[in-house]
Design an enzyme around this catalytic site. Structure first.
Site, PDB file in Angstrom:
ATOM      1  N   TYR A 244       2.131  -0.201  -0.168  1.00  0.00           N
ATOM      2  CA  TYR A 244       1.104  -1.022  -0.790  1.00  0.00           C
ATOM      3  C   TYR A 244       1.249  -1.020  -2.309  1.00  0.00           C
ATOM      4  O   TYR A 244       0.839  -0.083  -2.991  1.00  0.00           O
ATOM      5  CB  TYR A 244      -0.296  -0.527  -0.410  1.00  0.00           C
ATOM      6  CG  TYR A 244      -0.568  -0.489   1.077  1.00  0.00           C
ATOM      7  CD1 TYR A 244       0.118  -1.312   1.969  1.00  0.00           C
ATOM      8  CD2 TYR A 244      -1.525   0.373   1.606  1.00  0.00           C
ATOM      9  CE1 TYR A 244      -0.136  -1.280   3.332  1.00  0.00           C
ATOM     10  CE2 TYR A 244      -1.796   0.402   2.973  1.00  0.00           C
ATOM     11  CZ  TYR A 244      -1.091  -0.414   3.829  1.00  0.00           C
ATOM     12  OH  TYR A 244      -1.352  -0.372   5.182  1.00  0.00           O
TER      13      TYR A 244
ATOM     14  N   HIS B 260       4.856   4.300   9.542  1.00  0.00           N
ATOM     15  CA  HIS B 260       4.466   2.956   9.124  1.00  0.00           C
ATOM     16  C   HIS B 260       5.449   1.919   9.657  1.00  0.00           C
ATOM     17  O   HIS B 260       6.603   1.870   9.227  1.00  0.00           O
ATOM     18  CB  HIS B 260       4.412   2.890   7.589  1.00  0.00           C
ATOM     19  CG  HIS B 260       3.578   1.755   7.070  1.00  0.00           C
ATOM     20  ND1 HIS B 260       3.394   1.536   5.718  1.00  0.00           N
ATOM     21  CD2 HIS B 260       2.859   0.799   7.709  1.00  0.00           C
ATOM     22  CE1 HIS B 260       2.606   0.484   5.563  1.00  0.00           C
ATOM     23  NE2 HIS B 260       2.283   0.023   6.752  1.00  0.00           N
TER      24      HIS B 260
END
Length: 337
Positions: A56, A140
């Site tokens: 992110y 992830h």
């Protein structure tokens, strides 16, 4: 705000979570002051679960979240981050990140689900956040890396959990089938399920939710607006579904669901937030929150009362599956239904 335990671990999550991807400049710039104000507003509202990742904003989300939490009592909140994408120097920067975040691309992401990669990623995250530990670590998006993720990354996380260095471990993805495999075949305690148990897609009922129920493990629901289509009272053409423009058929279906919601005195976004709690194994809904105003809206949606008859109507009209748990089932996990 209610709290629920993560599987058999000591970790507890508030029912609503703060998704920190947006404060990493997802799609557009978020001023640092707005990001800090969003975390402050979430704290004041009682949110104590916050989720971030190196991906992110190439570390920006982690840095901002860590700074906003620095003076908070460490035992009062739960932070999750993720592994699988190492941040390494970018030898050929073009100026702006190419994966949806408005940040400089001096770094790039490098897939790595090896044991060493996991350990390095966690160390880097702790440095960026300034935290002394992570409460939950997810793999992830290991969609294309099952073997290394299952054979190397998950055992490495399990070792850290068993040593008390991490509270719980799991995986986060936009698909449910592989998440079910992580629950059944690895030491995962929890999965973060994005977009597959929503008013428009209940495919998780075929795999990950039964696996969690059978094994006593937990599910965190993300992407409950399916990239935006369920985020407004009246969906319109051009809105996103699973990161792409929604088809006319999907917009029509979302509008029809919105009309049923309105008939019951509620709204489509409120129902979208409430729906995942219909399953007992869903312990948390995590929403992206960019500003204090967005935090306030999301908390208001979470707190809205949803009439029980809404789910019966949606089921009867074929908008949700017949095997979605009914409101009167004993032991179901719904908070407000």
């Amino acid at each position: 705000m209610g709290r629920r335990k993560v599987g058999s671990t000591p970790v507890e999550l508030t029912e609503l979570g703060f998704g920190a991807s947006t404060i990493g400049n997802l799609y557009r710039v978020t001023p640092a002051a707005d990001a800090a104000a969003a975390v402050d507003a979430a704290w004041e509202a009682g949110l104590r679960y916050l989720d971030t990742a190196p991906h992110y904003g190439l570390g920006l989300s982690e840095r901002r979240l860590g700074a906003a939490l620095r003076d908070r009592p460490r035992d009062e909140y739960v932070v999750s981050s993720k592994v699988g994408r190492l941040l390494v120097p970018n030898e050929a920067p073009r100026g702006v990140d190419s994966e949806g975040f408005v940040v400089r691309d001096d770094l790039r992401r490098q897939w790595d689900f090896s044991r060493d990669g996991v350990l390095r990623s966690i160390e880097d995250t702790l440095q960026r956040t300034g935290l002394d530990r992570l409460d939950i670590v997810y793999l992830h998006d290991p969609d294309d890396h099952w073997r290394q993720a299952a054979d190397e990354a998950m055992p490495a996380l399990a070792e850290l959990r068993d040593q008390g260095m991490i509270g719980a471990i799991g995986a986060g993805m936009n698909q449910s089938a592989m998440l079910a495999r992580f629950l059944r075949e690895t030491a995962a305690d929890v999965v973060m399920l994005a977009g597959r148990y929503t008013l428009l897609d209940q495919s998780a009922l075929d795999d990950v939710l039964p696996a969690a129920a059978e094994l006593g493990k937990s599910v965190v629901a993300a992407g409950v607006f399916n990239s935006g289509l369920l985020s407004r009272d009246r969906p319109t053409q051009g809105m996103k579904y699973d990161y792409q423009e929604a088809s006319p058929a999907l917009v029509t279906r979302a509008l029809a669901i919105a009309e049923v919601c309105a008939a019951h005195g509620t709204t489509l976004p409120a129902a979208a937030v409430a729906f995942p709690y219909s399953h007992p194994e869903v312990i948390n809904v995590t929403l992206g929150m960019r500003t204090a105003e967005q935090v306030g809206r999301n908390v208001e949606l979470y707190r809205q009362h949803i009439p029980e008859g809404l789910w019966d109507d949606l089921r009867a009209q074929g908008f949700i599956r017949s095997d979605v748990p009914a409101a009167n089932e004993p032991g179901r996990g719904a908070r407000c239904l």
